[in-house]
Design an enzyme around this catalytic site. Structure first.
Site, PDB file in Angstrom:
ATOM      1  N   CYS A  84       0.979  -0.798  -0.729  1.00  0.00           N
ATOM      2  CA  CYS A  84      -0.397  -0.097  -0.129  1.00  0.00           C
ATOM      3  C   CYS A  84       0.829   1.079   0.584  1.00  0.00           C
ATOM      4  O   CYS A  84       1.599   1.710  -1.318  1.00  0.00           O
ATOM      5  CB  CYS A  84      -0.928   0.284   0.735  1.00  0.00           C
ATOM      6  SG  CYS A  84      -2.625   1.098   0.953  1.00  0.00           S
ATOM      7  N   HIS A 175      -4.172  -4.883   0.538  1.00  0.00           N
ATOM      8  CA  HIS A 175      -3.007  -5.271   2.232  1.00  0.00           C
ATOM      9  C   HIS A 175      -3.045  -7.364   2.305  1.00  0.00           C
ATOM     10  O   HIS A 175      -4.769  -7.478   2.442  1.00  0.00           O
ATOM     11  CB  HIS A 175      -4.099  -5.089   2.831  1.00  0.00           C
ATOM     12  CG  HIS A 175      -4.011  -3.664   3.880  1.00  0.00           C
ATOM     13  ND1 HIS A 175      -2.490  -2.873   4.143  1.00  0.00           N
ATOM     14  CD2 HIS A 175      -4.501  -2.559   2.647  1.00  0.00           C
ATOM     15  CE1 HIS A 175      -2.691  -1.586   4.352  1.00  0.00           C
ATOM     16  NE2 HIS A 175      -3.481  -1.209   3.518  1.00  0.00           N
ATOM     17  N   GLU A 177      -1.975  -8.836   4.269  1.00  0.00           N
ATOM     18  CA  GLU A 177      -1.932  -9.407   6.380  1.00  0.00           C
ATOM     19  C   GLU A 177      -3.460  -9.306   6.484  1.00  0.00           C
ATOM     20  O   GLU A 177      -3.631  -9.998   7.802  1.00  0.00           O
ATOM     21  CB  GLU A 177      -1.772  -8.584   6.880  1.00  0.00           C
ATOM     22  CG  GLU A 177      -1.621  -7.266   7.588  1.00  0.00           C
ATOM     23  CD  GLU A 177      -1.249  -6.215   5.676  1.00  0.00           C
ATOM     24  OE1 GLU A 177      -1.342  -5.194   6.061  1.00  0.00           O
ATOM     25  OE2 GLU A 177      -0.967  -6.406   4.704  1.00  0.00           O
TER      26      GLU A 177
END
Length: 518
Positions: A84, A175, A177
Site C-alpha cells: 500500500c 493489504h 495481511e
C-alpha cells in the site's frame, strides 16, 4: 544460542502492521516491527535483515515530512516487499511516479487480475482467473520505477502488483495481511521462501533460548514475579522457574475481586504442582474497604492499581534481596511504547498494571515474553506443559469483578456475581462452546427488578450475560447463542443463584461498546 534469520518490518503507521508480523510468525519466521523514524543506516547495519517489508500507512508521499525509509535499505541486496503506502514510497524513492487520488481511491474489496507475465511470489494465485484483495488507498502509482514490471491490475489500480524480479523488489497496492485478502498468507509464504528463510523460529527453540537469556541476565540473583493466574504471568513464571528454580518467588495478590475458587486454583497450581516459592497475599479486606462507596469506574481502577502497587511492594520486601522484577510484557506492549506517531491518544480506560513498580522498588526488569504475541504465549505455555485449563482461559481484567459490578461494590454483590458467573461458564463448557468464545462473563447490574418465585414476590438484581468473539480484543462481535441456550442458562442462574431474578444478554459489538462494562 542459535541466531535466527530476521525480517524487518518498517512501520509507516498502518493500523494493521501487527497483522503482518502475525502472518510471518505463523510461518516460523522471526520478525520485528520498527517505526520508520528509528530505522537509520546504523540500525540497518546492526539489525542485518534477511528481508524487509514496508508497511502501509495513512500518509501521502506528497506531504511535508512524509515518512520515508533510509536510502540504504535499497542497497542491502535483500528482498523487499512494499504494501500500500509501502508500494508508493518504493516507487517514489526508485524513480517511479505517484499521483494524488482524484477519483482513483479504493477502499474495501477489489479484484486483481494477472498479466501475461507470472511472478514466483504469486505461486498459488490466480488459479481461478482473479483474486479478491483488500484495498485502502487514496494516492496511486501512475508510473512504475525503472526495472519494475506489472504483474496484476485492478479497475482502479493498474499497478496493483509490481515487481523487479532481478533485485527481488516487490510491491502491492493492497493489504495481504488482512483476512479480506484470502490468499494473502500465501503471498507472504512465497516471499519468505524466496528470501531463503528456513522457518526455524519455533516455540521449542524460543523456550531454550529464553532460558539461556534469563540465566545470563539474572545470574545468581533473586527474582520476584507478580502472579495473577492469567496466561501471561503464568507462562512467564513457569519459564523463569525452569531457568533459575527457587531464585524466583511469586507474589499472588488476592484483592477479593477474583472468580469463584480462583485463588485456591492458583495457589494449588503453582505452590503444590510446580513447587514454586509463592507468597499468597490475601488483602481482600484492604481492597474492599477502600472501594466501599466508590461507584465511578475510573476511580475503581485507579484505587485498585494504587493499592496493588502498595501491597506488592510490602510483600516483595519479605523476599529480601531481590534484584529483578519479572513481568509478562508482550510484543504488542513493546510496539505501542515505541509507536509510529508517538502522539497523544484518548484514554478510554486506565489500564491496571504494575508499570510503576520497577522505578519505585529499584528493580531491574526480566521480560521473557516481550518478543511474543498472545497466541505465541499460549503455544509456549503448551510447550512448557501448562494445563489447557490455564492456557486456554478467557482474558480476565486486572481489576477483576470490580468492573463487572457497575456502581458500588459490596461483598454480597460480589458473591452473587461469582455464583452467576460460575453457572454461566459451566453452561458454556457443557455445550462445548468455551474455545469458540474470546471472552464470556456476567455483569451484575445496579438494578433491582420485581419477579415472582413460587407464590411470592421477589425484588432482586438483574444481570447481563456477555460473550464475544474476537481475534485480538481490539474489535469484537457478540456470540450468537441459540435461544434455547440462553433460556436454559437464564433458568439455571435464577434457580441456582439467590439474589438474581432477571437475566439479559448483551448484544453490543466493539465498537461502539467495549467488551467489559466498565
Amino acid at each position: 544460542m542459535t541466531q535466527h534469520d530476521r525480517l524487518l518490518i518498517i512501520d509507516f503507521g498502518s493500523q494493521v502492521t501487527q497483522l503482518i508480523a502475525r502472518r510471518l510468525r505463523e510461518l516460523n519466521v522471526y520478525c520485528e516491527i520498527h517505526p520508520y523514524q528509528n530505522v537509520t543506516e546504523a540500525f540497518l547495519k546492526g539489525f542485518a535483515p534477511k528481508a524487509v517489508i514496508f508497511s502501509g500507512g495513512p500518509s501521502s508521499v506528497f506531504a511535508e515530512g512524509a515518512p520515508m525509509p533510509p536510502a540504504g535499505v535499497f542497497d542491502l541486496g535483500v528482498p523487499i516487499l512494499g504494501i500500500c503506502y509501502g508500494q508508493q514510497v518504493m516507487m517514489h524513492c526508485l524513480g517511479g511516479k505517484v499521483e494524488r487520488g482524484h477519483g482513483t481511491a479504493e477502499f474495501g474489496r477489489a479484484f486483481v487480475t494477472p498479466t501475461a507475465e507470472r511472478l514466483a511470489i504469486l505461486d498459488g494465485w490466480f488459479e481461478e482467473g482473479r483474486e479478491q484483495v483488500w484495498m485502502s488507498h487514496g494516492d496511486h502509482v501512475s508510473q512504475i520505477a525503472p526495472g519494475f514490471q506489472v504483474f496484476g491490475t485492478s479497475p482502479n489500480a493498474p499497478f496493483a502488483i509490481t515487481g523487479d524480479p532481478a533485485r527481488h523488489f516487490y510491491a502491492v497496492q493492497f493489504h495481504p495481511e488482512v483476512h479480506h485478502t484470502p490468499k494473502g498468507a500465501k503471498l507472504y509464504e512465497n516471499f519468505v521462501r524466496l528470501a531463503g528463510f528456513k522457518g526455524d523460529w519455533t516455540m521449542g527453540a524460543y523456550r531454550e533460548e529464553a532460558i539461556a537469556r534469563i540465566r545470563a541476565q539474572v545470574g545468581d540473583q533473586k527474582v520476584i514475579c507478580g502472579l495473577s493466574g492469567g496466561v501471561d504471568s503464568s507462562v512467564a513464571a513457569v519459564l523463569i522457574h525452569e531457568a533459575i528454580g527457587d531464585q524466583l518467588t511469586c507474589v499472588f495478590v488476592d484483592h477479593g475481586l477474583l472468580r469463584l475458587g480462583e485463588a485456591e486454583q492458583v495457589v494449588t497450581m503453582f505452590r503444590d504442582h510446580y513447587n514454586m516459592p509463592l507468597i499468597h497475599a490475601d488483602e481482600s479486606d484492604l481492597f474492599l474497604g477502600a472501594l466501599e462507596g466508590v461507584s465511578d469506574p475510573e476511580v475503581k481502577r485507579k484505587t485498585i492499581g494504587r493499592l496493588f502497587i502498595d501491597v506488592f511492594q510490602k510483600h516483595a520486601a519479605d523476599v529480601g534481596g531481590a534484584t529483578f522484577l519479572a513481568q509478562g510484557t508482550l510484543y504488542p506492549d513493546v510496539i505501542e511504547s515505541v509507536s509510529f506517531s508517538g502522539g497523544p491518544s484518548v484514554t478510554i480506560k486506565s489500564h491496571h498494571n504494575v508499570g510503576g513498580l520497577p522505578e519505585k522498588m529499584g528493580l531491574k526488569l526480566v521480560e521473557p515474553l516481550r518478543e511474543l504475541f498472545k497466541d505465541e504465549v499460549r503455544a509456549l505455555g503448551r510447550e512448557l506443559g501448562l494445563p489447557e485449563s490455564f492456557i486456554g482461559r478467557h482474558p480476565f481484567p486486572g481489576p477483576g469483578l470490580a468492573i463487572r459490578c457497575p456502581g458500588e461494590i459490596t461483598r454480597e454483590k460480589l458473591e452473587i456475581l461469582r455464583r452467576a458467573d460460575a453457572v454461566y461458564i459451566d453452561q458454556i463448557r457443557r455445550h462445548g462452546l468455551y474455545d469458540e468464545i474470546w471472552q464470556a462473563f456476567v455483569a451484575l447490574l445496579p438494578v433491582r427488578t420485581v419477579g415472582v418465585m413460587g407464590d411470592g414476590r421477589t425484588y432482586d438484581y438483574a444481570c447481563a450475560l456477555r460473550a464475544v468473539t474476537s481475534v485480538d480484543g481490539m474489535t469484537a462481535d457478540y456470540y450468537p447463542f441459540t435461544h434455547d441456550f440462553l433460556g436454559e442458562t437464564a433458568t439455571r442462574i435464577i434457580n441456582e443463584v439467590q439474589g438474581i431474578n432477571r437475566v439479559t444478554y448483551d448484544i453490543t459489538s466493539k465498537p461502539p461498546g467495549t467488551i467489559e462494562w466498565e
